[in-house]
Design an enzyme around this catalytic site. Structure first.
Site, PDB file in Angstrom:
ATOM      1  N   GLY A 188       0.472  23.001  -2.324  1.00  0.00           N
ATOM      2  CA  GLY A 188       0.332  21.673  -1.912  1.00  0.00           C
ATOM      3  C   GLY A 188       0.301  19.903  -2.645  1.00  0.00           C
ATOM      4  O   GLY A 188       0.256  18.806  -1.645  1.00  0.00           O
TER       5      GLY A 188
ATOM      6  N   SER B   2       4.079  25.723  -1.279  1.00  0.00           N
ATOM      7  CA  SER B   2       4.427  25.056  -0.102  1.00  0.00           C
ATOM      8  C   SER B   2       5.443  25.558   1.138  1.00  0.00           C
ATOM      9  O   SER B   2       7.275  24.879   0.946  1.00  0.00           O
ATOM     10  CB  SER B   2       5.314  23.690  -0.753  1.00  0.00           C
TER      11      SER B   2
END
Ligand code: 13P
Length: 253
Positions: free
Chosen positions: A175, A215
């Site tokens: 994140g 990610s």
């Protein structure tokens, strides 16, 4: 070729209607998965049945739970057992995500219990491991993840370990938009495979899919998945956008 997996982890996002539409949009792309490829949607508990129905006719698409309780059944108000998941025909369950370890204090020992319950019910655990930034900066990430595997998985038999999917998710990349480099990912995945090989032998270690999470985006998935020991990804944010996740599925080897 080892099984390659694009796994979506919706976490606590989307309403039921938004989730249904997202699945419709992704499936509308009609990506035909090869025999060695899988796409898995780890969705909130109330969406499991809907998700399973959505993917029912699609080859190698599956619904997964994001969690389960570590006891078989009983007076645990609000919890969901593995047996319940099994009764919904769910085939996969994420176990030990770093958010559960951090916010719900799940330990390696509790996670070993979850893994056992899943395997008893023919549910494949997607077992998450990964280090925090401070550990990476101290350079002790290999020892840290080794311990996570040893304490939660190494009581399993060789036959059982073949039924596990591992997800390496460095916490500093979750994140944050900060992805591990392909070199960092490959190095850690090769390490994890060697740890499994040291306990179970190379032939078995070579069969265990090891996903990268943290990610993963439409524009970096192909490069990450091209690493020889990276067998796909466990994807948070980018799995909530149909076009992005479609691209990620297409990036599988
Ligand atoms: P992001 O892809 O949003 O970084 O989340 C990764 C993750 O935690 C998947 O389980």
């Amino acid at each position: 070729m080892r099984t390659q997996i694009a796994a979506a982890n919706w976490k606590m996002n989307l309403t039921f209607q938004q989730g249904e539409k997202l699945l419709d949009d992704i499936l509308a792309a009609e990506i035909k998965l090869k025999d060695h490829q899988k796409t898995i949607f780890a969705v909130p508990y109330p969406y499991l049945t809907m998700t399973r129905s959505e993917v029912a006719e699609e080859k190698n698409y599956y619904a997964a739970s994001q969690n389960c309780y570590h006891k078989k059944s009983g007076a645990y108000t609000g919890e969901v057992s593995v047996e319940m998941l099994h009764s919904l025909n769910i085939n996969y369950c994420v176990v030990g995500h770093s958010e559960r370890r951090e916010y719900f204090l799940e330990t390696n020992v509790i996670l070993a219990d979850k893994v056992n319950l899943c395997l008893e019910s023919f549910i494949a655990p997607i077992f998450c491991c990964g280090e925090a930034l401070a550990i990476r900066e101290a350079g002790t990430q290999n020892e840290f993840v080794t311990k996570q595997l040893e304490e939660s998985l190494f009581h399993l038999t060789a036959e059982q370990i073949k039924g596990i999917v591992i997800a390496y998710e460095p916490i500093w990349a979750i994140g944050t938009g900060k992805t591990a480099t392909t070199a960092q990912a490959q190095e850690m995945h090769a390490h994890l495979r060697s740890v499994i090989a040291s306990k179970y032998g190379e032939a078995i270690a070579n069969q265990v899919p090891i996903l990268y999470g943290g990610s993963v985006k439409a524009n970096n998935a192909k490069e990450l998945f091209s690493c020889p020991d990276v067998d796909g990804g466990l994807v948070g944010g980018a799995s909530l956008v149909a076009a992005d996740f479609i691209e990620i599925i297409r990036s599988l080897k």
